[in-house]
Design a protein around this motif. Sequence first.
Motif, PDB file in Angstrom:
ATOM      1  N   LYS A  28       0.826  -1.199   0.000  1.00  0.00           N
ATOM      2  CA  LYS A  28       0.000   0.000   0.000  1.00  0.00           C
ATOM      3  C   LYS A  28       0.869   1.261   0.000  1.00  0.00           C
ATOM      4  CE  LYS A  28      -3.858  -0.125   2.183  1.00  0.00           C
ATOM      5  NZ  LYS A  28      -4.920  -0.141   3.224  1.00  0.00           N
ATOM      6  N   LEU A  56      -4.873  -0.078  -5.266  1.00  0.00           N
ATOM      7  CA  LEU A  56      -5.825   0.416  -4.275  1.00  0.00           C
ATOM      8  C   LEU A  56      -7.268   0.154  -4.712  1.00  0.00           C
ATOM      9  CD1 LEU A  56      -4.156   3.818  -3.319  1.00  0.00           C
ATOM     10  CD2 LEU A  56      -4.023   1.635  -2.108  1.00  0.00           C
ATOM     11  N   GLU A 107      -8.027  -3.504  -4.146  1.00  0.00           N
ATOM     12  CA  GLU A 107      -8.248  -3.791  -2.727  1.00  0.00           C
ATOM     13  C   GLU A 107      -9.681  -3.452  -2.323  1.00  0.00           C
ATOM     14  OE1 GLU A 107      -5.609  -2.011   0.061  1.00  0.00           O
ATOM     15  OE2 GLU A 107      -4.483  -3.884   0.285  1.00  0.00           O
TER      16      GLU A 107
END
Length: 295
Positions: free
Chosen positions: A25, A69, A72
């Motif tokens: 991340k 991202l 996710e």
Amino acid sequence: MTTNPFIETTQAQNSQLHSNGKWKKALAWVSIVCGPLTLAFSLIDGRTSMVLIGLAAGTAISLPGAWFLIHELRVKANPSNPPKSRWGIVAICSIVLLVSSGFIATSVETPTTETPASDGQTSASPQPLEIPTTAGSVGTKPKLITVEGHVGEVHGAFCDSPEDYDCAINFIIRDLERVTECKSYDRLVSANLVKISGIVSVPEGGHPNGVDSTYWPGFVSWSTVGDDGVDRPTDIFGECLPENGIRGAWPQSLFPGDSKEFTQYMEVPETAKTLRLTDTVTQSGRWEFALDGDH
């Protein structure tokens, strides 16, 4: 109490996965930030080619991080049936964008072939600056000629005929004296000074040799020389400028037909014997005025 090795192993794996997720991340956010920065630097340059390079390269850098991202969030939204990551497509898109930016950069750097100038045309390549002078004049290069200066007499730079003062620039020093104070608005300032005043002028229509006199006063420098022969730079004493300000001092623009008066104070050492005016840029000459005794 007996511990369950299977549970301990699972906990360790989950901890490792959580740690790896943090690093991924962080890297994703780094790529997202670096992409726009690349584009911003290209926008500062302003050229269309550089903006295209920055857009392609910046998108290629930001795309993997942004997709990570997004993916996710998609997995969290549907954990029981996670969607495919499509990393292969993302990687191909990034590579294509990087190759495109490199191709644009290579095209920009490739020099174009210049066509020879046709008859009656001149080449666009820059030419070296030349200061035209006449042999035997004060301004002959490359030798810097030193002239003994005299108060009240005409002196000239870039002269065709020094005797007749057919020069690009003429100047007369009307007053040259040592003083110990000068007036600054309503108060007196004490210092070791030389007061110098005179007139500097350019003939109407300029000089036949095409000498550009516009910035000549700004090219020259003032200095003093003592018995030891050491040249010591000096400058206009800023606390005692004339009433009309810096425009009344020596450094000012001179256009054809101009004739300007100047009065200024120079701070000099007590041991100074000579006030020296030197054209250090175009080497049109050096003039030396005695500070003590006859001028």
